[in-house]
Design a protein around this motif. Sequence first.
Motif, PDB file in Angstrom:
ATOM      1  N   TYR A  96      45.639  38.312  36.850  1.00  0.00           N
ATOM      2  CA  TYR A  96      46.284  37.094  36.345  1.00  0.00           C
ATOM      3  C   TYR A  96      47.805  37.249  36.364  1.00  0.00           C
ATOM      4  N   ASN A 142      41.138  36.186  38.930  1.00  0.00           N
ATOM      5  CA  ASN A 142      41.840  34.913  38.866  1.00  0.00           C
ATOM      6  C   ASN A 142      42.980  34.902  39.882  1.00  0.00           C
ATOM      7  N   PRO A 143      42.968  34.034  40.906  1.00  0.00           N
ATOM      8  CA  PRO A 143      42.082  32.892  41.129  1.00  0.00           C
ATOM      9  C   PRO A 143      41.124  33.075  42.314  1.00  0.00           C
ATOM     10  N   PHE A 170      37.213  34.247  32.012  1.00  0.00           N
ATOM     11  CA  PHE A 170      36.461  33.304  32.834  1.00  0.00           C
ATOM     12  C   PHE A 170      34.992  33.205  32.421  1.00  0.00           C
ATOM     13  N   ARG A 354      43.184  26.084  42.598  1.00  0.00           N
ATOM     14  CA  ARG A 354      42.182  26.501  41.620  1.00  0.00           C
ATOM     15  C   ARG A 354      41.747  25.300  40.792  1.00  0.00           C
ATOM     16  N   SER A 356      39.475  24.106  37.562  1.00  0.00           N
ATOM     17  CA  SER A 356      38.695  24.363  36.359  1.00  0.00           C
ATOM     18  C   SER A 356      37.917  23.093  36.060  1.00  0.00           C
TER      19      SER A 356
END
Length: 377
Positions: A96, A142-143, A170, A354, A356
């Motif tokens: 990250y 991530n990611p 996650f 990315r 979500s």
Amino acid sequence: MHIQTAAVQTLRDHEHGAVVPPLHLASTFELDPETADGPYAYQRGSNPTRAQLERVLAVLDGAEHGFAFATGMAATAAAFSILEVGDEVILSAGVYGGTYRLVDKYFAARGLTPRFVEDLGTLTDDDLTERTRIVFVETPANPTLRITDLRRIVELAHRHGALVIVDNTFMTGVLQRPLELGADVVVQSATKFLSGHSDILAGTITTNDADLAARFALAQKALGGVLPPFDSYRLIQTIKTLPLRLERQQANAVAIAEHLREHPAIAAVHVPGSFSEEEARIHDSQATGPGAVLSFELAPELDRVAFLRALKYPAYAVSLGGVESLICHPATMTHEAMTPEAQAEAGISQELLRLSVGIEDVADLIEDLDQALAAAR
């Protein structure tokens, strides 16, 4: 007790019969004049509401000890506070961006050495030295959603006296339980799925190691990055719906990933296990689902900005895990602290987006993605 039951039933106010525990806002507490003793003294050290939350966090992760911090990065920094001059930390190159920034900007001045590895799955005994104190793992990453074999990493690290810290943001304890696989510490950004409503900043640490727990408690008191009582209270309430929210988000994400794989305007779709059959096997062995975050790359002829502007539902914003869908461009947003070379090593291209996935109706989300892809041609 199943995790949905634990999320709802861990806390009760047995003194008054209230089904919701009380909120204690006090910054200081009266002590015994003779001993200066008491269960609580000052909010930074401990607070009844934060203590209640920390009990829930421990139960969800199958841990003996839980700690709540003001942000996810405050939790990660507290986890790293156990390091001493000369220690080395091994991390994935695809870590990250906030963790990368912390390590890149602060380790050297404190006599600490980070070592970024393109694929933690390639680590061998030759890669760990007597200076290696921590192997820090994100799985899925991530990611890029790359997968690391936690059992293998734990066995390797422990053979050399190193600790394994897992960022489980996650997956949460609903889908993956690293402590049960042998990890020493789990950190999470509770801002994400644990909160789930994009209105709380929080971070967590859980562990079964009493000595590490004492050091994390000291980090709370000495460094001061603790979660306030009101946010602790609200996080207790949002966690009650975590398993239900994540179930819907994951189902939506699976449907969207399947749809995008067949879309001619999409060059690649990344989900946990999509990198290789081996990573798929590993993920299936250590997690119970793919989660609700995916990433994808547009075909070269598409206009990325036009696509993002045409979207009606996913907001173009950082963060993830909320009930609303969010989309971001990691190279310039969540991972902007990385150099272009570091981004390339991590597999973060300029084309990568990315997503979500929230709890909206999946048909509306797919229709929105399709119209935005058409607008980007």
